[in-house]
Write a protein that holds these residues in place. Structure first.
Motif, short mmCIF file in Angstrom:
data_model
loop_
_atom_site.label_atom_id
_atom_site.label_comp_id
_atom_site.label_asym_id
_atom_site.label_seq_id
_atom_site.Cartn_x
_atom_site.Cartn_y
_atom_site.Cartn_z
N GLU A 288 0.84 -1.20 0.00
CA GLU A 288 0.00 0.00 0.00
C GLU A 288 0.87 1.25 0.00
OE1 GLU A 288 -2.33 -0.16 3.54
OE2 GLU A 288 -0.60 -0.29 4.87
N SER A 289 0.23 2.42 -0.02
CA SER A 289 0.95 3.68 -0.02
C SER A 289 0.11 4.72 0.71
CB SER A 289 1.23 4.14 -1.46
OG SER A 289 0.01 4.38 -2.13
N VAL A 290 0.75 5.83 1.06
CA VAL A 290 0.05 6.90 1.76
C VAL A 290 -0.85 7.66 0.79
CG1 VAL A 290 0.33 9.06 3.02
CG2 VAL A 290 1.84 7.12 3.52
N GLN A 291 -0.34 7.94 -0.41
CA GLN A 291 -1.08 8.76 -1.36
C GLN A 291 -1.99 7.94 -2.28
OE1 GLN A 291 1.58 11.36 -3.47
NE2 GLN A 291 2.47 12.21 -1.59
N GLY A 292 -2.03 6.63 -2.09
CA GLY A 292 -2.98 5.80 -2.84
C GLY A 292 -2.41 5.02 -3.99
N VAL A 293 -1.23 5.35 -4.49
CA VAL A 293 -0.59 4.63 -5.59
C VAL A 293 0.86 4.35 -5.18
CG1 VAL A 293 0.11 4.68 -8.00
CG2 VAL A 293 -2.07 5.71 -7.32
N ILE A 294 1.27 3.09 -5.23
CA ILE A 294 2.63 2.70 -4.84
C ILE A 294 3.64 3.36 -5.78
CG2 ILE A 294 4.23 0.77 -4.59
CD1 ILE A 294 1.82 -0.98 -3.91
N ALA A 295 4.66 3.97 -5.22
CA ALA A 295 5.74 4.59 -5.98
C ALA A 295 7.05 4.34 -5.24
CB ALA A 295 5.48 6.09 -6.16
N PHE A 296 8.17 4.68 -5.90
CA PHE A 296 9.46 4.39 -5.30
C PHE A 296 9.67 5.12 -3.99
CE2 PHE A 296 10.37 8.39 -7.34
CZ PHE A 296 11.39 8.96 -6.61
N ASP A 297 8.97 6.25 -3.79
CA ASP A 297 9.14 7.03 -2.57
C ASP A 297 7.89 7.00 -1.69
OD1 ASP A 297 7.51 8.43 -4.28
OD2 ASP A 297 8.57 10.35 -4.07
N ASP A 298 6.97 6.06 -1.98
CA ASP A 298 5.73 5.98 -1.20
C ASP A 298 5.22 4.54 -1.24
OD1 ASP A 298 3.39 6.40 0.15
OD2 ASP A 298 2.43 7.60 -1.41
N PHE A 299 5.71 3.72 -0.34
CA PHE A 299 5.29 2.32 -0.32
C PHE A 299 5.43 1.75 1.09
CE2 PHE A 299 9.83 2.31 -1.14
CZ PHE A 299 10.32 1.32 -0.31
N SER A 300 4.65 0.71 1.34
CA SER A 300 4.71 -0.01 2.60
C SER A 300 4.19 -1.42 2.37
CB SER A 300 3.87 0.69 3.67
OG SER A 300 3.86 -0.05 4.87
N PHE A 301 4.84 -2.42 2.99
CA PHE A 301 4.44 -3.82 2.84
C PHE A 301 4.26 -4.46 4.21
CE2 PHE A 301 6.60 -2.74 -1.10
CZ PHE A 301 5.75 -3.27 -2.07
N PRO A 302 3.21 -4.08 4.95
CA PRO A 302 3.01 -4.64 6.28
C PRO A 302 2.45 -6.07 6.23
CG PRO A 302 1.26 -3.12 5.76
CD PRO A 302 2.22 -3.03 4.63
N LYS A 303 2.98 -6.93 7.08
CA LYS A 303 2.47 -8.30 7.21
C LYS A 303 1.17 -8.27 8.00
CE LYS A 303 4.80 -11.10 9.84
NZ LYS A 303 5.87 -12.00 10.30
N GLN A 304 0.17 -9.08 7.57
CA GLN A 304 -1.15 -9.06 8.19
C GLN A 304 -1.45 -10.34 8.96
OE1 GLN A 304 -3.13 -6.14 7.89
NE2 GLN A 304 -1.16 -5.44 7.07
N THR A 305 -1.34 -11.47 8.33
CA THR A 305 -1.64 -12.76 8.98
C THR A 305 -0.52 -13.75 8.66
OG1 THR A 305 -3.00 -13.36 7.06
CG2 THR A 305 -4.14 -12.47 8.99
N GLU A 306 -0.56 -14.88 9.31
CA GLU A 306 0.52 -15.87 9.16
C GLU A 306 -0.07 -17.26 8.95
OE1 GLU A 306 2.84 -15.26 12.73
OE2 GLU A 306 4.10 -13.75 11.74
N TRP A 307 -0.89 -17.39 7.88
CA TRP A 307 -1.45 -18.70 7.55
C TRP A 307 -0.57 -19.44 6.55
CZ3 TRP A 307 -4.95 -20.08 10.87
CH2 TRP A 307 -5.81 -19.14 11.44
N GLY A 308 -0.08 -18.75 5.56
CA GLY A 308 0.75 -19.39 4.54
C GLY A 308 -0.07 -19.99 3.41
N THR A 309 0.50 -20.01 2.22
CA THR A 309 -0.21 -20.51 1.04
C THR A 309 0.77 -21.20 0.11
OG1 THR A 309 -1.76 -19.87 -0.70
CG2 THR A 309 0.07 -18.38 -0.30
N ASN A 310 0.31 -21.53 -1.08
CA ASN A 310 1.11 -22.21 -2.08
C ASN A 310 0.93 -21.50 -3.41
OD1 ASN A 310 -1.19 -23.70 -3.66
ND2 ASN A 310 -1.62 -23.91 -1.48
N TYR A 311 1.25 -22.17 -4.52
CA TYR A 311 1.28 -21.50 -5.81
C TYR A 311 -0.08 -21.36 -6.48
CZ TYR A 311 0.98 -26.35 -7.34
OH TYR A 311 0.59 -27.65 -7.51
N VAL A 312 -1.17 -21.95 -5.97
CA VAL A 312 -2.47 -21.84 -6.61
C VAL A 312 -2.92 -20.38 -6.58
CG1 VAL A 312 -4.88 -22.57 -6.60
CG2 VAL A 312 -3.07 -24.20 -5.98
N GLN A 313 -3.24 -19.82 -7.74
CA GLN A 313 -3.57 -18.40 -7.83
C GLN A 313 -4.87 -18.10 -7.10
OE1 GLN A 313 -1.77 -15.91 -8.99
NE2 GLN A 313 -3.32 -14.37 -8.58
N PRO A 314 -4.89 -17.13 -6.16
CA PRO A 314 -6.13 -16.76 -5.47
C PRO A 314 -7.15 -16.18 -6.45
CG PRO A 314 -4.20 -15.92 -4.30
CD PRO A 314 -3.72 -16.41 -5.63
#
Length: 321
Positions: free
Chosen positions: A107-133
């Motif tokens: 996500e980003s503060v201004q609504g669009v991810i950019a090189f100077d505006d990004f964040s990747f916070p972890k939310q849950t810890e269930w884990g998955t595999n390669y099947v596309q959601p």
């Protein structure tokens, strides 16, 4: 209808990024998953760099040429800060990143991810595999590491709770004796979450996200000989009448895989989309080997070649049982 065929366009490997950021695309090391998000093509999870995300130039899905970004539209590269190997990425109002041990959002503060505006916070810890959601309304649906559990992932609507979800398969563990290998969602008119299992059967959930799962059922395909044929692959095709489920079914009695439409509407008839070629005996003028088509409705096309002029002509006999 009329079909138009165009040449495919390919993404070329980007130039080397500024060290020490990795960028090692090449044979046996290409990104494993991707999606379109906020006007960019996002790719992620190569074997050597399993926790790295690449983003194309804004509006140019082929341009991943990596230079130190100075404009918000430049291509970008993000080594994921949290642990875990990326298995899939999905676009919703944020970028959803599923790893083998956790679920992360981009996500980003201004609504669009950019090189100077990004964040990747972890939310849950269930884990998955390669099947596309798949995305259903406000939910993203993904499978567990074992591919035998189905979970949802959604924004809980406030900063304190973040993103979380439920297990959809909690009351249907008996249907998931084999792992899931593909899943799709059919919206109107059927509202079916469809899970193709390794044994060639389908686990089906009547599902609409505000009400969650309404009911589970199993789909197997049979044959005239009584044996159980297997579903090899599935896809969804959207039409003006709603979403339709197309299946590739292994039919040993026919001798060829068939393309079949699973009909949820009473006025639809499942159909085959393959062919089997038989030559007429030149001495008797008789066709043999038709037993495989017993009780099936088929379209017969007779091909004739003039032995003197080599001119070919066809005669069609549609809908013959």
């Amino acid at each position: 209808g009329e079909w138009t065929f165009e040449a495919l366009s390919a993404i070329t490997s980007p130039s080397a990024y500024q060290a020490p950021t990795p960028n090692n695309w090449g044979p046996d090391n290409y990104p494993a998953t991707g999606c379109l998000h906020e006007g960019r093509l996002y790719l992620a999870g190569s074997p050597i760099d399993p926790a790295t995300i690449w983003a194309s130039e804004s509006g140019d899905y082929q341009n991943f040429n990596n230079v130190t970004p100075t404009n918000k539209s430049d291509p970008m590269l993000f080594p994921l800060s949290s642990s875990g190997n990326i298995k899939s990425i999905t676009s919703k109002k944020v970028l959803i990143i599923n790893t083998d041990i956790s679920e992360v959002i981009g996500e980003s503060v201004q609504g669009v991810i950019a090189f100077d505006d990004f964040s990747f916070p972890k939310q849950t810890e269930w884990g998955t595999n390669y099947v596309q959601p798949v995305v259903v309304g406000q939910h993203a649906i993904f499978t567990s590491n074992s591919r035998r559990r189905i979970r949802t992932f959604e924004d809980q609507g406030d900063d304190s709770n973040g993103w979380d979800g439920d297990e959809l398969s909690l009351l249907a563990h008996g249907l998931f004796g084999k792992p899931v290998r593909r899943m799709i969602y059919l919206d109107e008119p059927s509202y079916q979450a469809v899970f193709l299992l390794n044994d060639g059967t389908l686990a089906m959930a009547t599902y609409f996200y505000p009400e969650n799962v309404i009911g589970w059922w199993e789909l197997t395909v049979g044959s005239a000989s009584g044996q159980t044929d297997t579903i090899m692959d599935i896809t969804k095709i959207n039409t003006s009448d709603g979403a339709k489920l197309w299946m590739i079914v292994n039919r040993p009695d026919i001798g060829l895989p068939s393309h079949e439409l699973l009909a949820f509407d009473t006025d639809l008839v499942p159909c085959l989309d393959n062919y089997y070629e038989i030559t007429v005996d030149p001495d008797t003028g008789i066709l043999t080997g038709l037993e495989r088509f017993n009780d099936l409705m088929i379209d017969v096309i007779i091909k004739h070649e003039n032995p003197e002029t080599a001119e070919v002509s066809y005669m069609a006999h549609p809908k013959v049982t």
